[in-house]
Design a protein around this motif. Structure first.
Motif, PDB file in Angstrom:
ATOM      1  N   ILE A 129      11.081 -29.790  28.501  1.00  0.00           N
ATOM      2  CA  ILE A 129       9.687 -30.227  28.440  1.00  0.00           C
ATOM      3  C   ILE A 129       9.111 -30.276  29.858  1.00  0.00           C
ATOM      4  O   ILE A 129       9.661 -30.946  30.736  1.00  0.00           O
ATOM      5  N   PRO A 130       7.988 -29.592  30.112  1.00  0.00           N
ATOM      6  CA  PRO A 130       7.403 -29.568  31.464  1.00  0.00           C
ATOM      7  C   PRO A 130       6.619 -30.852  31.750  1.00  0.00           C
ATOM      8  O   PRO A 130       5.384 -30.870  31.737  1.00  0.00           O
ATOM      9  N   VAL A 131       7.320 -31.926  32.023  1.00  0.00           N
ATOM     10  CA  VAL A 131       6.697 -33.242  32.160  1.00  0.00           C
ATOM     11  C   VAL A 131       5.707 -33.302  33.314  1.00  0.00           C
ATOM     12  O   VAL A 131       4.809 -34.155  33.332  1.00  0.00           O
ATOM     13  N   ALA A 132       5.825 -32.416  34.298  1.00  0.00           N
ATOM     14  CA  ALA A 132       4.897 -32.400  35.435  1.00  0.00           C
ATOM     15  C   ALA A 132       3.905 -31.250  35.339  1.00  0.00           C
ATOM     16  O   ALA A 132       3.204 -30.948  36.313  1.00  0.00           O
ATOM     17  N   GLY A 133       3.814 -30.611  34.172  1.00  0.00           N
ATOM     18  CA  GLY A 133       2.930 -29.457  34.062  1.00  0.00           C
ATOM     19  C   GLY A 133       3.503 -28.276  34.812  1.00  0.00           C
ATOM     20  O   GLY A 133       4.715 -28.032  34.809  1.00  0.00           O
ATOM     21  N   GLY A 134       2.637 -27.524  35.461  1.00  0.00           N
ATOM     22  CA  GLY A 134       3.102 -26.382  36.240  1.00  0.00           C
ATOM     23  C   GLY A 134       3.525 -25.220  35.368  1.00  0.00           C
ATOM     24  O   GLY A 134       2.875 -24.902  34.368  1.00  0.00           O
ATOM     25  N   VAL A 135       4.654 -24.589  35.725  1.00  0.00           N
ATOM     26  CA  VAL A 135       5.088 -23.338  35.103  1.00  0.00           C
ATOM     27  C   VAL A 135       6.355 -23.557  34.287  1.00  0.00           C
ATOM     28  O   VAL A 135       7.312 -24.173  34.761  1.00  0.00           O
ATOM     29  N   VAL A 136       6.342 -23.055  33.058  1.00  0.00           N
ATOM     30  CA  VAL A 136       7.586 -22.918  32.294  1.00  0.00           C
ATOM     31  C   VAL A 136       8.102 -21.520  32.540  1.00  0.00           C
ATOM     32  O   VAL A 136       7.397 -20.522  32.322  1.00  0.00           O
ATOM     33  N   LEU A 137       9.341 -21.433  33.013  1.00  0.00           N
ATOM     34  CA  LEU A 137       9.979 -20.149  33.291  1.00  0.00           C
ATOM     35  C   LEU A 137      10.874 -19.803  32.109  1.00  0.00           C
ATOM     36  O   LEU A 137      11.949 -20.384  31.935  1.00  0.00           O
ATOM     37  N   ASP A 138      10.421 -18.874  31.300  1.00  0.00           N
ATOM     38  CA  ASP A 138      11.098 -18.512  30.050  1.00  0.00           C
ATOM     39  C   ASP A 138      12.108 -17.405  30.306  1.00  0.00           C
ATOM     40  O   ASP A 138      11.744 -16.272  30.624  1.00  0.00           O
ATOM     41  N   THR A 139      13.401 -17.721  30.148  1.00  0.00           N
ATOM     42  CA  THR A 139      14.458 -16.720  30.353  1.00  0.00           C
ATOM     43  C   THR A 139      14.954 -16.112  29.043  1.00  0.00           C
ATOM     44  O   THR A 139      15.931 -15.358  29.044  1.00  0.00           O
TER      45      THR A 139
END
Length: 374
Positions: free
Chosen positions: A82-92
């Motif tokens: 879960i991206p708790v700080a926002g920003g970028v999710v890097l999907d591998t």
């Protein structure tokens, strides 16, 4: 669900535009996991197709102080993708290459390879990646390494860390490094790969893993043992593990979980504390091993001991895997408050089963045992 906006327009200068998602509807699919934790929408998702993509994105985000959350299958129930700080999710997840080296009993995989798909790929070689997990149709190699995942077969085959030989990892600044060797024994320096296994993406992003494989069991036998009390089931676990054999899997279900599965999935399980025992072997001797397990369970006072056919084995494990989703679906107006495994030394498991019940009863899952970490 929304986060404070972060400027992520630079991402299309780093990777091809069609690998970047910024549409809110698309981002919502990457805001949570399978657990009960609050979702948080990222500002962008980048679908990485290889190590170079991962390195370029991490380097660019590092230079701009943009938070990055690695993600693969999203099957976790602990909240780590879960991206708790926002920003970028890097999907591998798109990184799903597999190279099998049967003579070495190794597989070199990308982080996006799904556990069940990997074992399907290995089946023609009569090999498998052994740490069976409940979410095998969703969980990926990258996520298993990040969580040091284990499951139904941990009692015999150990956890993910026991099977990781070599890792390629990208650090937060985009540096690409390698740890470990593709051999069973190496005394050359620190075992730094073990620091990354279980780090949940906080130290770096795994982009390639070399995994040790096990031969597929030629013979599988299983039984369902029922008990008058949970204390008796705990005694049976200790009896089995004190004996001369190691089960391929040994799982406990309490009567509440059995009733839940009968009501929601028509599982046909007895309304009693019970153990599911599976034995693996390479010859007909595994049938005699069932008699050893039967004796251990009878010494603990079991009230029923039914052996299972191959089809019935799969049905039993399918029921066991459904405990969590069944609990989630049982009441639409309720949410699961807490998820976790209780892990104790095998010798203390009977004491754990004798522990006083909490005042408020809940349907919970208990892993009967886990092999000590090396």
């Amino acid at each position: 669900m929304s986060s404070r906006f972060t400027d992520v327009s630079f991402l299309t200068d780093v990777v091809p535009e069609d690998q970047v998602e910024t549409d809110p509807d698309a981002l919502d699919a990457y805001a949570g996991d399978e657990g009960p934790h609050p979702a948080r929408r990222p500002d962008a998702v980048v679908h990485a197709h290889g190590t170079d993509d991962v390195s370029a994105v991490l380097a660019a985000c590092h230079d701009r102080d943009v938070p990055v959350t690695p993600r693969s299958g999203g099957s976790s129930i602990e909240g780590n993708p879960i991206p708790v700080a926002g920003g970028v999710v890097l999907d591998t997840y798109p990184m799903d290459d597999v190279d099998v080296r049967p003579a070495d009993r190794l597989a070199v995989t990308g982080p996006g390879v799904v556990y069940d798909d990997l074992n399907d790929h290995l089946a023609p070689y009569e090999l498998r990646f052994a740490p069976g997990i409940a979410a095998g149709n969703l969980a990926t190699v990258g996520g298993m390494i990040a969580n040091d995942a284990s499951g139904l077969n941990a009692v015999k085959y150990g956890v993910t860390a026991d099977h990781v030989r070599h890792l390629e990892v990208v650090l937060a600044d985009g540096s690409i490094i390698e740890f470990g060797r593709s051999v069973a024994k190496s005394a050359s320096g620190y075992r730094l790969k073990d620091v990354f296994v279980g780090s949940e993406g906080t130290l770096g992003v795994v982009t390639e893993a070399t995994l040790a494989l096990e031969p597929r069991p030629i013979e599988r036998r299983a039984a369902l043992a029922t008990f008058p009390t949970r204390e008796a089931a705990g005694d049976a676990v200790a009896n089995v593990m004190a004996g001369p054999l190691t089960p391929g899997a040994l799982e406990y279900l309490d009567s509440a979980a059995a009733r839940l599965l009968d009501e929601t999935n028509d599982a046909g399980l007895p309304d009693a504390p019970q153990l599911i025992v599976e034995l693996h072997g390479t010859n007909d001797g595994v049938a005699a091993d069932l008699d050893v397990v039967r004796d251990a369970c009878e010494d603990a006072g079991c009230t029923g001991f039914e052996t299972a056919t191959e089809a019935e084995i799969d049905r039993l494990w399918a029921a066991r895997r459904d405990v969590y989703p069944a609990a989630c679906d049982y009441r639409e107006d309720a949410t699961v408050a807490f998820i976790g495994d209780v892990v104790v030394p095998v010798s203390r498991y009977p004491d754990h089963r004798r522990a006083r019940r909490p005042a408020r009863r809940r349907t919970r899952r208990h892993r009967a045992l886990r092999r000590p970490r090396r």
